[in-house]
Design an enzyme around this catalytic site. Structure first.
Site, PDB file in Angstrom:
ATOM      1  N   ASP A 110      -3.517  19.382  12.134  1.00  0.00           N
ATOM      2  CA  ASP A 110      -2.269  19.957  11.612  1.00  0.00           C
ATOM      3  C   ASP A 110      -1.058  19.109  11.983  1.00  0.00           C
ATOM      4  O   ASP A 110      -1.108  18.273  12.890  1.00  0.00           O
ATOM      5  CB  ASP A 110      -2.076  21.379  12.147  1.00  0.00           C
ATOM      6  CG  ASP A 110      -1.879  21.419  13.648  1.00  0.00           C
ATOM      7  OD1 ASP A 110      -2.648  20.751  14.369  1.00  0.00           O
ATOM      8  OD2 ASP A 110      -0.951  22.108  14.116  1.00  0.00           O
ATOM      9  N   GLU A 134      -2.956  22.813  16.462  1.00  0.00           N
ATOM     10  CA  GLU A 134      -2.552  22.363  17.800  1.00  0.00           C
ATOM     11  C   GLU A 134      -1.064  22.598  18.013  1.00  0.00           C
ATOM     12  O   GLU A 134      -0.621  22.943  19.097  1.00  0.00           O
ATOM     13  CB  GLU A 134      -2.883  20.878  17.967  1.00  0.00           C
ATOM     14  CG  GLU A 134      -2.691  20.356  19.377  1.00  0.00           C
ATOM     15  CD  GLU A 134      -1.335  19.671  19.602  1.00  0.00           C
ATOM     16  OE1 GLU A 134      -1.126  19.190  20.712  1.00  0.00           O
ATOM     17  OE2 GLU A 134      -0.496  19.629  18.676  1.00  0.00           O
TER      18      GLU A 134
HETATM   19 ZN   LIG Z   1      -0.327  15.902  18.646  1.00  0.00          ZN
END
Ligand SMILES: [Zn+2]
Length: 313
Positions: A106, A201
């Site tokens: 992401d 993340e």
């Molecule tokens: Zn990163």
């Protein structure tokens, strides 16, 4: 800020192939330029993982590419985590620990990751880099002194209107190229290598659902951030707290005695984190933790007299 970070990360893509080695079937840069075209922006407070379905587009693509590279046990979990295992080519792979590598798919919710237009600045000769489609976006040598070490390198940036997504698609491109290089060069001996590509993340998930046992790595490295050659041997943990200040609203023209402006409550709250006490990121370093307020919404202001408005600014 992210643009600057991603700039530095992208530099890892340029590593020469030793003469006695076969080149991978696709370069890290070519893979990288393909991956950044896929919008994988994650979202805060989605209440599910992956937080955005579009991250699964890249997850599926990567799972297929892993399979094409001969990676075993490739699977995508319900949360969108891609797992795989590169089998070792030692006489007895159990003699060495299985090492894991992780990169995240992401990109930050803060800046658009759609229609990324990557620009390759060939043979960088020093100086600030102005991003062409928003000239106010400048990567300065003053803020990024590492640029001085990159004279003669090719540098990839976004065009100024989006994130580049090098955080962490350069990590993914590097890992894919590593796997490809091992496949082309069986003379390079290695033990089992566990691979994972994770969603979300940037928004804090879903690592508590990570299948550590099924994945099989004894030790693992995240390929993300810092500079070429850096290895961090520990990392910090973070939590997000949402603090909501509720006021009372009406038309400001008839507000006397009614309006309670929650902005003042927010201001009073933030004033409790003084600048001189080491509690902010700008006043801490190393292993000292910090609190970092990063979203703020303010309301309109009006006045009857231009000079009154001017005096308030
Ligand atoms: Zn990163």
């Amino acid at each position: 800020m992210k643009l600057f970070c991603t700039l530095l990360m992208s530099l890892v893509l340029f590593s020469a192939v030793p003469a006695q080695q076969k080149a991978p079937t696709e370069s890290a840069m070519s893979r990288f330029l393909r991956y950044v075209k896929i919008d994988t922006q994650s979202a805060e407070d989605a209440g599910k993982f992956p937080s955005t379905d579009k991250q699964l587009v890249l997850a599926n693509l990567l799972a297929n590419e892993l399979k094409e590279l001969g990676v075993q046990n490739v699977r995508i979990s319900e949360e969108g985590i891609v797992y795989g295992m590169v089998h070792g080519n030692l006489a007895d792979n159990s003699k060495v620990p299985t090492i894991g590598f992780i990169a995240h798919m992401d990109t930050s919710p803060a800046v658009s990751g759609a229609n990324v237009n990557a620009i390759i600045h060939k043979n960088y000769q020093g100086g600030d880099i102005v991003l062409p489609n928003d000239k106010t976006q400048v990567i300065t040598v003053k803020q990024n002194p590492d640029l001085k070490n990159l004279i003669g390198d090719d540098i990839i940036t976004a065009d100024g209107t989006t994130l580049l997504g090098s955080d962490d698609k350069s990590g993914i491109a590097e890992l894919m190229t590593m796997i490809d290089t091992f496949k082309q060069n069986p003379q390079l001996k290695h033990g089992n290598i566990a691979i994972a590509f994770t969603p979300d993340e940037e928004v804090g998930g879903p690592m508590d659902q990570f299948d550590i046992k099924g994945w099989g790595a004894k030790f693992a490295y995240t390929v993300d951030g810092e500079q070429l050659g850096d290895i961090s041997n520990e990392t910090w943990s973070a939590r997000t707290a949402t603090v909501t200040f509720r006021g009372a609203s009406t038309h400001p023209g008839t507000a006397k005695g009614i309006v309670v402006n929650s902005s003042y409550a927010a201001g009073a709250f933030l004033a409790q984190f003084p600048a001189m006490i080491p509690i902010r990121p700008e006043t801490t370093a190393g292993r000292v933790g910090f609190i970092h307020p990063y979203v703020d919404t303010l309301d309109v202001r009006r006045d009857f007299d231009d000079q009154d408005i001017a005096a308030k600014f």
